[in-house]
Design an enzyme around this catalytic site. Structure first.
Site, short mmCIF file in Angstrom:
data_model
loop_
_atom_site.label_atom_id
_atom_site.label_comp_id
_atom_site.label_asym_id
_atom_site.label_seq_id
_atom_site.Cartn_x
_atom_site.Cartn_y
_atom_site.Cartn_z
CB THR A 90 16.19 107.40 5.35
OG1 THR A 90 16.38 106.10 5.87
CG2 THR A 90 14.93 107.59 4.03
CD GLN A 120 25.88 100.90 9.38
OE1 GLN A 120 26.46 100.76 10.30
NE2 GLN A 120 24.45 100.56 9.42
CB SER A 169 22.35 108.29 10.89
OG SER A 169 21.10 107.86 11.66
N GLY A 170 22.43 110.21 13.48
CA GLY A 170 22.85 110.12 14.77
C GLY A 170 22.55 108.93 15.58
CB CYS A 175 16.77 98.54 6.28
SG CYS A 175 17.61 99.80 7.32
#
Length: 389
Positions: free
Chosen positions: A70, A178, A199-200, A324
């Site tokens: 984000t 993704q 993103s981790g 989300c």
């Protein structure tokens, strides 16, 4: 418990957790400090940055650590747009982006930016012709996700990049949250994006870790002001343990990518055939050409929450489209963009595979889902008993 919600988050690998703990215990100093312990922490940080840069085929100085997807997406949208108003105030994105893109773009609209939203077809894929038509001299930014988080559509990133770089001065941002670790993601000259978000916790790493990476030097406004860390673009003490753990998770994901992709594709195809046997009671949103680790479908005239609860009672965890937005009552913006028949809009279920899933998980899911359908769809009972017993 069988966990099939890996696109929401993944379970951290033991190797990643061990790395995180070890760095916290032994290299806890501030990497900006000039004493020996600070220098050691900064050396670890530089090494993690270098490893990620090598994976993405870019330079070390073009990799910035963030708190996750984000923040990376917000940084890309707001930072690039606000730094390049001299070029224009026109932005292009798609109707099926993650909320961290759409909300950032919406905030810019309130500041006078003009935004065009690309449509998608039934497979969730944009039209390059429409992109071409929407590009303008004053287009400052194009943001297109690589893999859709709700139904797995893969966008033609290479073709889009070539078009954008030939027809405009716009920066091209790709949300690869993704796709990284599941599909090849890297910078490739003019046929690659200018910025990538990762993103981790989507690759069996830790929540609260991510990066924004650049292909080249870019004009971008920082969102966080202070001590000037991360090349002056993201102030604040850098979380070295998260950064090192992210690099560890990324290396493992890349090493296992081909092996896992074959496994995911096998399960994807197997479940597509399985779901097709339910006839008109199931509408499959995902396609064979989509990402192998995401499979979304909808059950006619049933709410997704009912299906999730019924499967959870059998120790199987899935989600309704995106985590989300799954707690919201309204229909997902992705489902709306796909123009799905109303009878199927409320019953969307997403299965998403991870590195820790097994063949037996898929067997158990099929068994449990058949039982659930027999319970919830009375008119199917006789057919299901005949076809699946």
């Amino acid at each position: 418990m069988i966990y099939l919600d890996n696109s929401a988050t993944t379970k951290p690998l033991k190797e990643v957790l061990n790395t995180f703990v070890q760095v916290n215990e032994s290299f806890y100093a501030n990497p900006s400090s000039i004493h020996g312990a600070g220098v050691e922490a900064n050396t670890l940080l530089d090494r993690a940055r270098s490893q990620l840069a090598e994976i993405l085929h870019t330079e070390d100085r073009f990799v910035l650590f963030t708190a996750g997807g984000t923040e990376s997406n917000n940084f890309a949208i707001l930072g690039v747009a606000k730094a390049n108003t001299h070029k224009g105030k026109h932005i292009i994105t798609t109707k099926i982006e993650h909320p961290s893109i759409l909300e950032a773009v919406k905030s810019l609209q309130h500041e006078g930016y003009e935004v065009d939203y690309l449509d998608v077809d039934e497979a969730g894929v944009i039209s390059l012709k429409e992109l071409d038509e929407k590009l303008r001299k004053d287009t400052v930014l194009v943001s297109i996700m690589h893999v859709n988080n709700e139904m797995g559509a893969i966008q033609p990133i290479k073709e889009a990049a070539k078009l954008i770089h030939e027809k405009s001065r716009a920066a091209f941002h790709v949300d690869a949250v993704q796709s990284f670790g599941k599909l090849p993601v890297f910078f490739n000259g003019e046929e690659g994006p200018d910025l990538i978000s990762l993103s981790g916790h989507k690759i069996h790493g830790l929540k609260g870790s991510g990066i924004i990476a650049f292909r080249k030097k870019m004009n971008i406004v920082p969102l966080l002001l202070g001590g000037g860390q991360e090349l002056g673009l993201r102030s604040g003490t850098v979380a070295v343990p998260q950064a090192v753990a992210l690099a560890k998770a990324a290396r493992i994901a890349i090493e296992k990518m081909d092996e896992n992709r074959l496994k995911y594709r096998k399960w994807h195809e197997e479940l597509m055939v399985f779901l097709a046997d339910f006839g008109e009671h199931i509408h499959i949103l995902s396609t064979k050409s989509g990402a192998p680790h995401i499979l979304s479908f909808s059950v006619k005239d049933l709410k997704g929450e009912i299906l999730i609860n019924a499967l959870q009672a059998r120790d199987i965890l899935v989600s309704t489209s995106s985590a989300c937005s799954s707690k919201q009552k309204k229909t997902s913006h992705v489902v709306e963009a796909l123009n799905i028949v109303p009878n199927y809009k409320k019953g969307v279920i997403r299965l998403s595979f991870g590195a820790l899933n097994t063949d037996q998980d898929i067997v158990e899911f099929k068994k449990a889902f058949t039982e659930v359908m027999k319970e919830l769809k009375g008119e199917l009972k006789n057919d299901l008993e005949r076809n699946f017993n």
